[in-house]
Design a protein around this motif. Sequence first.
Motif, PDB file in Angstrom:
ATOM      1  N   GLU A  91       2.030   1.778  -3.460  1.00  0.00           N
ATOM      2  CA  GLU A  91       0.944   2.320  -4.280  1.00  0.00           C
ATOM      3  C   GLU A  91       0.739   3.806  -3.993  1.00  0.00           C
ATOM      4  O   GLU A  91       0.569   4.605  -4.916  1.00  0.00           O
ATOM      5  N   ILE A  92       0.769   4.156  -2.717  1.00  0.00           N
ATOM      6  CA  ILE A  92       0.586   5.554  -2.331  1.00  0.00           C
ATOM      7  C   ILE A  92       1.714   6.412  -2.887  1.00  0.00           C
ATOM      8  O   ILE A  92       1.479   7.509  -3.406  1.00  0.00           O
ATOM      9  N   THR A  93       2.938   5.913  -2.795  1.00  0.00           N
ATOM     10  CA  THR A  93       4.086   6.652  -3.307  1.00  0.00           C
ATOM     11  C   THR A  93       3.960   6.850  -4.812  1.00  0.00           C
ATOM     12  O   THR A  93       4.217   7.942  -5.328  1.00  0.00           O
ATOM     13  N   THR A  94       3.551   5.794  -5.516  1.00  0.00           N
ATOM     14  CA  THR A  94       3.372   5.891  -6.966  1.00  0.00           C
ATOM     15  C   THR A  94       2.301   6.919  -7.304  1.00  0.00           C
ATOM     16  O   THR A  94       2.489   7.753  -8.194  1.00  0.00           O
ATOM     17  N   LYS A  95       1.163   6.849  -6.590  1.00  0.00           N
ATOM     18  CA  LYS A  95       0.084   7.811  -6.832  1.00  0.00           C
ATOM     19  C   LYS A  95       0.532   9.230  -6.509  1.00  0.00           C
ATOM     20  O   LYS A  95       0.192  10.173  -7.220  1.00  0.00           O
ATOM     21  N   GLU A  96       1.289   9.371  -5.421  1.00  0.00           N
ATOM     22  CA  GLU A  96       1.770  10.686  -5.027  1.00  0.00           C
ATOM     23  C   GLU A  96       2.680  11.268  -6.105  1.00  0.00           C
ATOM     24  O   GLU A  96       2.556  12.444  -6.467  1.00  0.00           O
ATOM     25  N   ASP A  97       3.590  10.443  -6.644  1.00  0.00           N
ATOM     26  CA  ASP A  97       4.476  10.900  -7.718  1.00  0.00           C
ATOM     27  C   ASP A  97       3.668  11.288  -8.953  1.00  0.00           C
ATOM     28  O   ASP A  97       3.946  12.311  -9.594  1.00  0.00           O
ATOM     29  N   SER A  98       2.666  10.471  -9.266  1.00  0.00           N
ATOM     30  CA  SER A  98       1.811  10.754 -10.416  1.00  0.00           C
ATOM     31  C   SER A  98       1.074  12.072 -10.228  1.00  0.00           C
ATOM     32  O   SER A  98       0.986  12.886 -11.159  1.00  0.00           O
ATOM     33  N   ILE A  99       0.549  12.293  -9.035  1.00  0.00           N
ATOM     34  CA  ILE A  99      -0.174  13.532  -8.739  1.00  0.00           C
ATOM     35  C   ILE A  99       0.764  14.741  -8.812  1.00  0.00           C
ATOM     36  O   ILE A  99       0.386  15.800  -9.334  1.00  0.00           O
ATOM     37  N   LYS A 100       1.990  14.578  -8.320  1.00  0.00           N
ATOM     38  CA  LYS A 100       2.959  15.681  -8.382  1.00  0.00           C
ATOM     39  C   LYS A 100       3.265  16.044  -9.835  1.00  0.00           C
ATOM     40  O   LYS A 100       3.347  17.230 -10.181  1.00  0.00           O
ATOM     41  N   LYS A 101       3.446  15.011 -10.672  1.00  0.00           N
ATOM     42  CA  LYS A 101       3.714  15.274 -12.088  1.00  0.00           C
ATOM     43  C   LYS A 101       2.529  15.967 -12.744  1.00  0.00           C
ATOM     44  O   LYS A 101       2.688  16.920 -13.506  1.00  0.00           O
ATOM     45  N   LYS A 154       0.830  -1.207   0.000  1.00  0.00           N
ATOM     46  CA  LYS A 154       0.000   0.000   0.000  1.00  0.00           C
ATOM     47  C   LYS A 154       0.863   1.255   0.000  1.00  0.00           C
ATOM     48  O   LYS A 154       0.537   2.230  -0.676  1.00  0.00           O
TER      49      LYS A 154
END
Length: 169
Positions: free
Chosen positions: A82-92, A79
């Motif tokens: 997943e959160i880190t991936t989503k966070e990176d995606s949101i930052k981009k 999890k």
Amino acid sequence: MKLLVIFILTFTSLMAIQTSDRLFDCTEIFKERKSELLVELERIDEQKQALSALKIATEELLLKKESRLKIKEEVVDKKLGEITTKEDSIKKMLKRNEEVLKKTKDMKMDKVAQTFAKMKPAASANILSDMDTKEAASILSSLKPKTVGKILTKMDAKKASELTLILSK
């Protein structure tokens, strides 16, 4: 002398009987003590077995808890990934949105600036005088200095001085 021999034999026999009785008493005591020790040994053995069973049960419980903990840690790690991936995606995505917003604002400001540049200085001055000071200063900062000068000369002196102070910062 016979009497003496008989006396000695009798005395020795009595002594032997007494010694035999004492040995018999000692043997009885040892047998009783032996049975007590056997009972005590059996009790110790039972306690040892109970302790061993408790140890095994505790170890099994500990292993189960460790395995459950590992599973939970894996879930948490997954999890977190997943959160880190989503966070990176949101930052981009946020960065791209900010860039698009900046470009849009710049384009909008360029169009507004072109519009004010094409207008007569008196008309521009009237419109900018009614606007918020910061917004008017923003529009003026995108115009050529010569055009800004013409517009400021057509404005109220107080409003022109406020705008000039903002533009000089």
